[in-house]
Write a protein that holds these residues in place. Structure first.
Motif, PDB file in Angstrom:
ATOM      1  N   LEU A  58       0.864  -1.178   0.000  1.00 20.63           N
ATOM      2  CA  LEU A  58       0.000   0.000   0.000  1.00 20.63           C
ATOM      3  C   LEU A  58       0.901   1.229   0.000  1.00 20.63           C
ATOM      4  CD1 LEU A  58      -2.858   1.214   0.173  1.00 20.63           C
ATOM      5  CD2 LEU A  58      -2.630   1.155   2.672  1.00 20.63           C
ATOM      6  N   ARG A  59       1.008   1.876  -1.144  1.00 20.56           N
ATOM      7  CA  ARG A  59       1.829   3.079  -1.293  1.00 20.56           C
ATOM      8  C   ARG A  59       0.890   4.237  -1.634  1.00 20.56           C
ATOM      9  NH1 ARG A  59       7.354   2.548  -1.797  1.00 20.56           N
ATOM     10  NH2 ARG A  59       8.145   0.405  -1.877  1.00 20.56           N
ATOM     11  N   GLY A  60       0.862   5.221  -0.776  1.00 23.68           N
ATOM     12  CA  GLY A  60      -0.104   6.297  -0.981  1.00 23.68           C
ATOM     13  C   GLY A  60      -1.506   5.713  -0.910  1.00 23.68           C
ATOM     14  N   ALA A  61      -2.324   6.057  -1.891  1.00 25.76           N
ATOM     15  CA  ALA A  61      -3.675   5.509  -1.976  1.00 25.76           C
ATOM     16  C   ALA A  61      -3.772   4.490  -3.104  1.00 25.76           C
ATOM     17  CB  ALA A  61      -4.679   6.629  -2.191  1.00 25.76           C
ATOM     18  N   THR A  62      -2.680   3.787  -3.381  1.00 24.67           N
ATOM     19  CA  THR A  62      -2.652   2.800  -4.452  1.00 24.67           C
ATOM     20  C   THR A  62      -2.120   1.489  -3.902  1.00 24.67           C
ATOM     21  OG1 THR A  62      -2.226   4.540  -6.072  1.00 24.67           O
ATOM     22  CG2 THR A  62      -1.834   2.290  -6.773  1.00 24.67           C
ATOM     23  N   LEU A  63      -2.775   0.402  -4.279  1.00 23.78           N
ATOM     24  CA  LEU A  63      -2.358  -0.928  -3.862  1.00 23.78           C
ATOM     25  C   LEU A  63      -1.627  -1.582  -5.041  1.00 23.78           C
ATOM     26  CD1 LEU A  63      -2.552  -2.962  -1.492  1.00 23.78           C
ATOM     27  CD2 LEU A  63      -4.553  -3.938  -2.650  1.00 23.78           C
ATOM     28  N   PHE A  64      -0.322  -1.826  -4.867  1.00 21.82           N
ATOM     29  CA  PHE A  64       0.497  -2.447  -5.898  1.00 21.82           C
ATOM     30  C   PHE A  64       0.633  -3.939  -5.596  1.00 21.82           C
ATOM     31  CE2 PHE A  64       1.730   1.988  -5.861  1.00 21.82           C
ATOM     32  CZ  PHE A  64       1.790   2.306  -7.204  1.00 21.82           C
ATOM     33  N   LEU A  65       0.451  -4.757  -6.630  1.00 21.62           N
ATOM     34  CA  LEU A  65       0.479  -6.208  -6.480  1.00 21.62           C
ATOM     35  C   LEU A  65       1.680  -6.775  -7.227  1.00 21.62           C
ATOM     36  CD1 LEU A  65      -3.322  -6.973  -7.030  1.00 21.62           C
ATOM     37  CD2 LEU A  65      -2.111  -6.622  -4.871  1.00 21.62           C
ATOM     38  N   TYR A  66       2.402  -7.717  -6.559  1.00 26.02           N
ATOM     39  CA  TYR A  66       3.571  -8.385  -7.121  1.00 26.02           C
ATOM     40  C   TYR A  66       3.352  -9.896  -7.030  1.00 26.02           C
ATOM     41  CZ  TYR A  66       5.558  -3.757  -6.106  1.00 26.02           C
ATOM     42  OH  TYR A  66       5.778  -2.409  -6.014  1.00 26.02           O
ATOM     43  N   THR A  67       4.043 -10.629  -7.880  1.00 25.49           N
ATOM     44  CA  THR A  67       3.927 -12.094  -7.814  1.00 25.49           C
ATOM     45  C   THR A  67       4.535 -12.638  -6.518  1.00 25.49           C
ATOM     46  OG1 THR A  67       5.973 -12.247  -9.092  1.00 25.49           O
ATOM     47  CG2 THR A  67       3.884 -12.355 -10.313  1.00 25.49           C
ATOM     48  N   ASP A  68       5.617 -12.000  -6.050  1.00 28.08           N
ATOM     49  CA  ASP A  68       6.225 -12.389  -4.765  1.00 28.08           C
ATOM     50  C   ASP A  68       7.000 -11.198  -4.229  1.00 28.08           C
ATOM     51  OD1 ASP A  68       8.889 -12.448  -6.005  1.00 28.08           O
ATOM     52  OD2 ASP A  68       8.209 -14.310  -6.934  1.00 28.08           O
ATOM     53  N   ASP A 114      -6.433 -10.989  11.988  1.00 24.99           N
ATOM     54  CA  ASP A 114      -5.797  -9.797  12.563  1.00 24.99           C
ATOM     55  C   ASP A 114      -5.095  -8.982  11.472  1.00 24.99           C
ATOM     56  OD1 ASP A 114      -6.665 -10.547  15.074  1.00 24.99           O
ATOM     57  OD2 ASP A 114      -4.819 -11.668  15.531  1.00 24.99           O
ATOM     58  N   THR A 115      -4.447  -9.708  10.557  1.00 22.62           N
ATOM     59  CA  THR A 115      -3.816  -9.007   9.423  1.00 22.62           C
ATOM     60  C   THR A 115      -4.875  -8.330   8.558  1.00 22.62           C
ATOM     61  OG1 THR A 115      -2.040 -10.644   9.402  1.00 22.62           O
ATOM     62  CG2 THR A 115      -2.299  -9.279   7.440  1.00 22.62           C
ATOM     63  N   GLY A 116      -6.014  -8.988   8.382  1.00 21.30           N
ATOM     64  CA  GLY A 116      -7.102  -8.388   7.607  1.00 21.30           C
ATOM     65  C   GLY A 116      -7.617  -7.106   8.239  1.00 21.30           C
ATOM     66  N   GLU A 117      -7.668  -7.068   9.580  1.00 18.73           N
ATOM     67  CA  GLU A 117      -8.119  -5.855  10.255  1.00 18.73           C
ATOM     68  C   GLU A 117      -7.116  -4.710  10.051  1.00 18.73           C
ATOM     69  OE1 GLU A 117     -10.983  -3.836  12.776  1.00 18.73           O
ATOM     70  OE2 GLU A 117     -10.955  -5.498  11.352  1.00 18.73           O
ATOM     71  N   GLU A 118      -5.824  -5.054  10.022  1.00 12.86           N
ATOM     72  CA  GLU A 118      -4.822  -4.020   9.750  1.00 12.86           C
ATOM     73  C   GLU A 118      -4.973  -3.484   8.324  1.00 12.86           C
ATOM     74  OE1 GLU A 118      -0.689  -4.038  11.600  1.00 12.86           O
ATOM     75  OE2 GLU A 118      -1.162  -6.187  11.578  1.00 12.86           O
ATOM     76  N   TRP A 119      -5.138  -4.403   7.377  1.00 11.43           N
ATOM     77  CA  TRP A 119      -5.337  -3.952   5.999  1.00 11.43           C
ATOM     78  C   TRP A 119      -6.550  -3.022   5.904  1.00 11.43           C
ATOM     79  CZ3 TRP A 119      -2.263  -3.759   2.065  1.00 11.43           C
ATOM     80  CH2 TRP A 119      -1.258  -4.692   1.867  1.00 11.43           C
ATOM     81  N   ARG A 120      -7.614  -3.374   6.550  1.00 14.21           N
ATOM     82  CA  ARG A 120      -8.815  -2.520   6.499  1.00 14.21           C
ATOM     83  C   ARG A 120      -8.535  -1.141   7.101  1.00 14.21           C
ATOM     84  NH1 ARG A 120     -13.797  -1.282   9.262  1.00 14.21           N
ATOM     85  NH2 ARG A 120     -12.964  -2.114  11.223  1.00 14.21           N
ATOM     86  N   GLY A 121      -7.837  -1.110   8.207  1.00 15.93           N
ATOM     87  CA  GLY A 121      -7.535   0.169   8.847  1.00 15.93           C
ATOM     88  C   GLY A 121      -6.682   1.071   7.957  1.00 15.93           C
ATOM     89  N   TYR A 122      -5.644   0.514   7.335  1.00 11.20           N
ATOM     90  CA  TYR A 122      -4.766   1.320   6.487  1.00 11.20           C
ATOM     91  C   TYR A 122      -5.480   1.786   5.206  1.00 11.20           C
ATOM     92  CZ  TYR A 122      -0.545   0.464   9.247  1.00 11.20           C
ATOM     93  OH  TYR A 122       0.404   0.460  10.251  1.00 11.20           O
ATOM     94  N   ILE A 123      -6.225   0.887   4.587  1.00  7.29           N
ATOM     95  CA  ILE A 123      -6.899   1.251   3.330  1.00  7.29           C
ATOM     96  C   ILE A 123      -7.915   2.364   3.568  1.00  7.29           C
ATOM     97  CG2 ILE A 123      -8.507   0.428   1.562  1.00  7.29           C
ATOM     98  CD1 ILE A 123      -7.070  -2.250   1.631  1.00  7.29           C
ATOM     99  N   LEU A 124      -8.752   2.242   4.592  1.00  8.46           N
ATOM    100  CA  LEU A 124      -9.769   3.268   4.849  1.00  8.46           C
ATOM    101  C   LEU A 124      -9.139   4.578   5.319  1.00  8.46           C
ATOM    102  CD1 LEU A 124     -12.580   1.157   6.574  1.00  8.46           C
ATOM    103  CD2 LEU A 124     -12.445   1.954   4.205  1.00  8.46           C
TER     104      LEU A 124
END
Length: 375
Positions: free
Chosen positions: A44-54, A103-113
């Protein structure tokens, strides 16, 4: 093949994306219409989610522009020992994100929102240290979106002449055609978005009719550091003007004021969409007519006047000299090759007259002498 050091990979990613890193980790992702999830390493960089294979890949294979996020819903209630699945409704599609650790999912939700709404969600099940990190991310994201004070808005380019097909007969009675902004197009939402995407150099604001009668809508395409964002706003017609339906509604007196409001609120980074008119860039010379010469003019030569030579004065005896006596019965033919000088002609006539008189006198004298001899 030798693996690249994680620090080198992180530096390359920061160079490619040019955005601050807020959170990262493994997750699964799929579109709503897809059947199976695919695993990615996400940043999560800025307001963009970048996806990588690994986590060793330095170039992303996909990215999600979260500025277009409309909602982020939990598919099932939060459970400690169950995977967490979020449904992200974007502008053009729905994406599902799955985290095996709740727990990791809750962190992702907090950062994204937090990065999307620019505020920390009120209900988060996180530890105090995690909440402190969210506050740091929020401050950094707000600071990143504030323009530098020394930057002045670029001057708006001059608008080209208004095309004749802009006006539509389906205007509301409260707005006459002369008050209609020049960025009005009688198009649908999808057509407006396609116009802005196909020709971003023409501008970023289109005013169009709304699906509701006598109302209007504004379609904006705004460039951001993570990519362009398209948004739509509704303008409701009232007796006193128009209401821009925002979280805090804004009332304006005309549609032109509504467009001006969005220009000012975007700090003059957007300007009305106007199609440019084509101009010719080459001058072609047509072939000249056959009867006209295009060669350079030549100097006209003026003919010199033919002046008769000056006649030298001659003694009167020379003028009256007796020319050769023509044969009897012959005619005197004048010389046609003499210059046509009037003075010279008079002299010639005078000489001939004198010769004729002389001949007559000689004839008279001869006749008289004959008479005397005879007598």
């Amino acid at each position: 093949m030798m693996s690249v050091h994680p620090r080198v990979v992180h530096k390359r990613r920061a160079t490619i994306t040019a955005l601050p890193l807020y959170y990262s980790g493994h997750l699964l992702k799929k579109l709503t219409r897809e059947k199976d999830f695919k695993q990615y390493y996400a940043e999560l960089r800025g307001a963009t989610l970048f996806l990588y294979t690994d986590d060793t890949q330095d170039t992303y294979i996909e990215k999600l522009d979260l500025e277009q996020l409309k909602s982020m819903e939990l598919e099932s209630p939060y459970q400690r020992k169950a995977s967490t699945i979020f449904i992200l409704t974007l502008h053009t599609e729905e994406v599902q994100l799955k985290m095996d650790n709740p727990d990791t999912g809750e962190e992702w939700r907090g950062y994204i929102l937090t990065v999307v709404r620019k505020e920390i969600p009120s209900k988060l099940e996180l530890l105090p240290g995690q909440m402190l990190r969210l506050q740091e991310v929020l401050a950094e994201e707000r600071k990143r979106n504030i323009p530098a004070p020394h930057q002045t808005p670029p001057p708006l380019p001059p608008l080209p002449p208004r095309p004749s097909f802009l006006l539509s007969t389906s205007f509301s009675s409260s707005s006459s055609s002369k008050d209609m902004p020049e960025c009005f197009f009688s198009v649908t939402r999808l057509e407006a978005e396609q116009m802005l995407e196909a020709n971003p150099e023409y501008g970023g604001i289109i005013l169009r009719p709304s699906t509701l009668a006598n109302n209007y809508a504004l379609t904006l395409r705004q460039p951001t550091s993570s990519g362009p964002v398209v948004k739509n706003y509704r303008l409701t017609t009232t007796n006193s003007g128009f209401v821009i339906e925002l979280d805090n509604p804004v009332t304006v007196s005309s549609l032109s004021d509504a467009v001006k409001y969005f220009i000012e609120k975007t700090e003059y980074r957007l300007y009305p969409y106007m199609e440019s008119q084509p101009y010719d860039t080459c001058i072609e010379v047509s072939p000249p007519p056959k009867c006209v010469s295009i060669t350079s003019p030549t100097t006209k030569t003026i003919p010199k006047a033919h002046v008769a030579p000056m006649q030298q004065s001659q003694p009167k005896e020379a003028l009256l000299s007796t020319p050769a006596k023509p044969g009897e019965g012959e005619y005197v033919v004048p010389n046609d090759h003499k210059p046509d000088d009037p003075n010279l002609k008079l002299v010639q006539l005078d000489g001939e007259l004198q010769r004729i008189l002389k001949l007559r006198r000689e004839n008279i004298y001869t006749a008289n002498s004959d008479e005397k001899v005879t007598s």
